[in-house]
Design an enzyme around this catalytic site. Structure first.
Site, mmCIF file in Angstrom:
data_model
loop_
_atom_site.group_PDB
_atom_site.id
_atom_site.type_symbol
_atom_site.label_atom_id
_atom_site.label_comp_id
_atom_site.label_asym_id
_atom_site.label_seq_id
_atom_site.Cartn_x
_atom_site.Cartn_y
_atom_site.Cartn_z
ATOM 1 N N ASP A 38 12.529 8.079 46.277
ATOM 2 C CA ASP A 38 11.122 7.694 46.247
ATOM 3 C C ASP A 38 10.387 8.524 47.114
ATOM 4 O O ASP A 38 10.920 9.246 48.178
ATOM 5 C CB ASP A 38 10.964 6.227 47.090
ATOM 6 C CG ASP A 38 9.411 5.619 46.439
ATOM 7 O OD1 ASP A 38 9.421 4.471 45.869
ATOM 8 O OD2 ASP A 38 8.414 6.129 47.015
ATOM 9 N N ASP A 54 10.381 13.614 45.165
ATOM 10 C CA ASP A 54 9.288 13.570 44.424
ATOM 11 C C ASP A 54 9.371 14.045 42.826
ATOM 12 O O ASP A 54 10.047 15.071 42.520
ATOM 13 C CB ASP A 54 8.184 14.702 45.283
ATOM 14 C CG ASP A 54 6.894 14.910 44.275
ATOM 15 O OD1 ASP A 54 6.549 14.161 43.261
ATOM 16 O OD2 ASP A 54 5.959 15.600 44.918
ATOM 17 N N VAL A 55 9.188 13.100 42.000
ATOM 18 C CA VAL A 55 9.601 13.326 40.821
ATOM 19 C C VAL A 55 8.779 14.343 39.920
ATOM 20 O O VAL A 55 9.146 14.848 38.888
ATOM 21 C CB VAL A 55 9.796 12.098 39.843
ATOM 22 C CG1 VAL A 55 10.416 10.862 40.494
ATOM 23 C CG2 VAL A 55 8.241 11.476 39.685
ATOM 24 N N ASN A 81 11.488 4.489 37.349
ATOM 25 C CA ASN A 81 10.332 3.604 37.466
ATOM 26 C C ASN A 81 9.186 4.412 38.028
ATOM 27 O O ASN A 81 8.234 3.738 38.149
ATOM 28 C CB ASN A 81 11.065 2.499 38.052
ATOM 29 C CG ASN A 81 10.151 1.485 38.613
ATOM 30 O OD1 ASN A 81 9.402 0.495 38.059
ATOM 31 N ND2 ASN A 81 9.599 1.552 40.058
ATOM 32 N N TYR A 146 -3.892 6.773 31.979
ATOM 33 C CA TYR A 146 -2.694 5.807 32.319
ATOM 34 C C TYR A 146 -1.890 5.312 30.805
ATOM 35 O O TYR A 146 -0.773 5.546 30.951
ATOM 36 C CB TYR A 146 -3.035 4.593 33.165
ATOM 37 C CG TYR A 146 -1.847 3.768 33.348
ATOM 38 C CD1 TYR A 146 -0.692 4.326 34.291
ATOM 39 C CD2 TYR A 146 -1.860 2.263 33.076
ATOM 40 C CE1 TYR A 146 0.270 3.508 34.523
ATOM 41 C CE2 TYR A 146 -0.833 1.623 33.277
ATOM 42 C CZ TYR A 146 0.356 2.059 34.148
ATOM 43 O OH TYR A 146 1.230 1.306 34.490
ATOM 44 N N LYS A 150 1.811 6.182 29.145
ATOM 45 C CA LYS A 150 2.984 5.199 29.062
ATOM 46 C C LYS A 150 3.326 4.999 27.528
ATOM 47 O O LYS A 150 4.316 4.781 26.999
ATOM 48 C CB LYS A 150 2.293 3.643 29.743
ATOM 49 C CG LYS A 150 2.386 3.669 31.047
ATOM 50 C CD LYS A 150 3.829 3.973 31.736
ATOM 51 C CE LYS A 150 3.704 3.630 33.112
ATOM 52 N NZ LYS A 150 5.021 3.922 33.825
ATOM 53 N N THR A 181 2.288 -6.554 42.707
ATOM 54 C CA THR A 181 3.262 -5.593 43.476
ATOM 55 C C THR A 181 2.111 -5.097 44.399
ATOM 56 O O THR A 181 0.789 -4.931 44.102
ATOM 57 C CB THR A 181 3.672 -4.489 42.652
ATOM 58 O OG1 THR A 181 2.706 -3.766 41.930
ATOM 59 C CG2 THR A 181 4.832 -4.930 41.487
HETATM 60 P P1 NAD Z 1 4.278 0.343 43.541
HETATM 61 O O1 NAD Z 1 3.124 1.242 43.968
HETATM 62 O O2 NAD Z 1 4.779 -0.879 44.413
HETATM 63 O O3 NAD Z 1 5.601 1.200 43.454
HETATM 64 C C1 NAD Z 1 5.665 2.465 42.916
HETATM 65 C C2 NAD Z 1 6.431 3.432 43.701
HETATM 66 O O4 NAD Z 1 6.621 4.609 43.258
HETATM 67 C C3 NAD Z 1 6.112 3.730 45.203
HETATM 68 O O5 NAD Z 1 6.995 3.418 46.072
HETATM 69 C C4 NAD Z 1 5.843 5.189 45.070
HETATM 70 O O6 NAD Z 1 5.869 5.768 46.405
HETATM 71 C C5 NAD Z 1 6.708 5.537 44.231
HETATM 72 N N1 NAD Z 1 6.318 6.981 43.522
HETATM 73 C C6 NAD Z 1 4.846 7.094 42.951
HETATM 74 N N2 NAD Z 1 4.920 8.681 42.709
HETATM 75 C C7 NAD Z 1 6.136 9.109 42.988
HETATM 76 C C8 NAD Z 1 6.489 10.469 42.747
HETATM 77 N N3 NAD Z 1 5.829 11.356 42.493
HETATM 78 N N4 NAD Z 1 8.006 10.434 43.062
HETATM 79 C C9 NAD Z 1 8.774 9.672 43.464
HETATM 80 N N5 NAD Z 1 8.291 8.287 43.627
HETATM 81 C C10 NAD Z 1 7.081 7.990 43.560
HETATM 82 O O7 NAD Z 1 3.850 0.089 41.976
HETATM 83 P P2 NAD Z 1 4.888 -0.818 41.017
HETATM 84 O O8 NAD Z 1 3.649 -1.721 40.448
HETATM 85 O O9 NAD Z 1 5.882 -1.473 41.322
HETATM 86 O O10 NAD Z 1 5.041 0.147 39.711
HETATM 87 C C11 NAD Z 1 6.104 0.720 39.354
HETATM 88 C C12 NAD Z 1 6.155 1.107 37.743
HETATM 89 O O11 NAD Z 1 5.584 -0.001 37.058
HETATM 90 C C13 NAD Z 1 5.198 2.323 37.597
HETATM 91 O O12 NAD Z 1 5.779 3.028 36.757
HETATM 92 C C14 NAD Z 1 3.987 1.470 36.998
HETATM 93 O O13 NAD Z 1 3.399 2.415 36.013
HETATM 94 C C15 NAD Z 1 4.827 0.467 36.179
HETATM 95 N N6 NAD Z 1 3.721 -0.680 35.811
HETATM 96 C C16 NAD Z 1 3.476 -1.776 36.740
HETATM 97 C C17 NAD Z 1 2.626 -2.544 36.299
HETATM 98 C C18 NAD Z 1 1.792 -3.504 37.467
HETATM 99 O O14 NAD Z 1 0.875 -4.360 37.063
HETATM 100 N N7 NAD Z 1 2.317 -3.403 38.914
HETATM 101 C C19 NAD Z 1 2.476 -2.963 35.052
HETATM 102 C C20 NAD Z 1 3.104 -2.122 34.233
HETATM 103 C C21 NAD Z 1 3.959 -1.060 34.579
#
Ligand code: NAD
Length: 259
Positions: A38, A54-55, A81, A146, A150, A181
């Protein structure tokens, strides 16, 4: 008793928060050794391996995946993720922002998978699970960029599943609806009317509530599990019925169980 993931090692990107952290926790509770990659691994519990990564940076990804495989003794499961959001129609964001979000959400999956594949090929229980989204299959307003990222992740999931099936590497994705989240809480905090916005998000999903991170984690764990060895190229919705169901609006009325 042998647990489902005993002897297996997993890397979860974005494992410092939300869905990634919940998935990492669940895999570890079921016996896996887990590394959370992360940007900010500060929230990773002490019994998991937190690695800064950092991805969007190929060097950072290569180093973090190598460290994880070394420290965990190989790599069997990859959960792609990490992700970032964007709002607005196609007119809302300049090209730079399109490149930035595509870089995290799509190329991030590519970079981490590329780095993990040599390790996964050495595993007899190799699985990749990508966190995609409801927006890959359903048009939602003000999510053009976005959604494009996806949609690409879903297509990439299927293409990767085809490419690596003969190597014994399964590739699947989960498509969450709106999940409770820190990401969604940040969105709500920035809204003019957070309570109204939360009510609207709940009403949008047929289960009339947000999905929990634990519910998405359970779906990720299913797809990652050796018990799902016949499942590849699958898109698993965890969206409170948002993609598949058509209900009358919330509130009393014919057809509602509370009506
Ligand atoms: P979150 O913000 O709680 O967690 C995301 C994590 O990704 C964070 O810890 C952040 O530091 C990390 N991150 C971001 N950019 C990064 C990078 N360049 N390198 C490494 N780490 C990085 O968000 P979440 O809601 O848990 O989202 C996780 C995944 O779920 C995402 O891919 C998001 O698109 C997907 N998603 C979320 C939802 C929702 O409603 N929360 C719905 C559908 C899909």
């Amino acid at each position: 008793m042998t647990r489902e993931f005993s002897g297996l090692s997993a890397v979860v990107t974005g494992g410092g928060s939300g869905i990634g952290l919940a998935a990492a926790r669940l895999l570890a509770d079921r016996g896996a050794s887990v590394a959370c990659l992360d940007l900010d691994p500060a929230g990773v519990p002490a019994d998991l391996l937190g690695l800064r990564c950092d991805v969007t940076d190929a060097v950072s990804v290569t180093e973090a995946v190598a460290t994880a495989a070394d420290r965990l003794g190989g790599l069997d499961i990859l959960v792609n993720n990490a992700g970032t959001g964007a709002q607005g129609t196609i007119e809302a964001n300049p090209d730079d922002e399109w490149h930035r979000v595509l870089d995290v959400n799509v190329l991030g999956v590519v970079r981490v998978s590329r780095a993990a594949l040599p390790h996964l090929r050495a595993s007899s229980a190799a699985a990749i699970v990508n966190t995609c989204s409801i927006v890959a299959t359903t048009g939602l307003p003000n999510r053009a960029l976005y959604s494009a990222t996806k949609g690409a992740v879903q297509a990439l999931t299927l293409a990767m599943a085809a490419d690596h099936v003969d190597e014994g590497i399964r590739v699947n994705c989960v498509n969450p609806g709106t999940v409770d989240t820190p990401w969604v809480r940040r969105l709500l905090d920035s809204a003019d009317d957070p309570a109204g916005e939360l009510a609207a998000l709940r009403a949008r999903q047929p289960i009339r509530r947000l999905v929990s991170a634990a519910e998405v984690a359970a779906a990720i764990a299913y797809l990652a599990s050796p018990l799902a060895a016949a499942t590849t190229g699958t898109v698993l919705a965890v969206d409170g019925g948002m993609h598949g169901l058509r209900l009358p609006p919330a509130g009393p009325g014919p057809g509602r169980r509370d009506g």
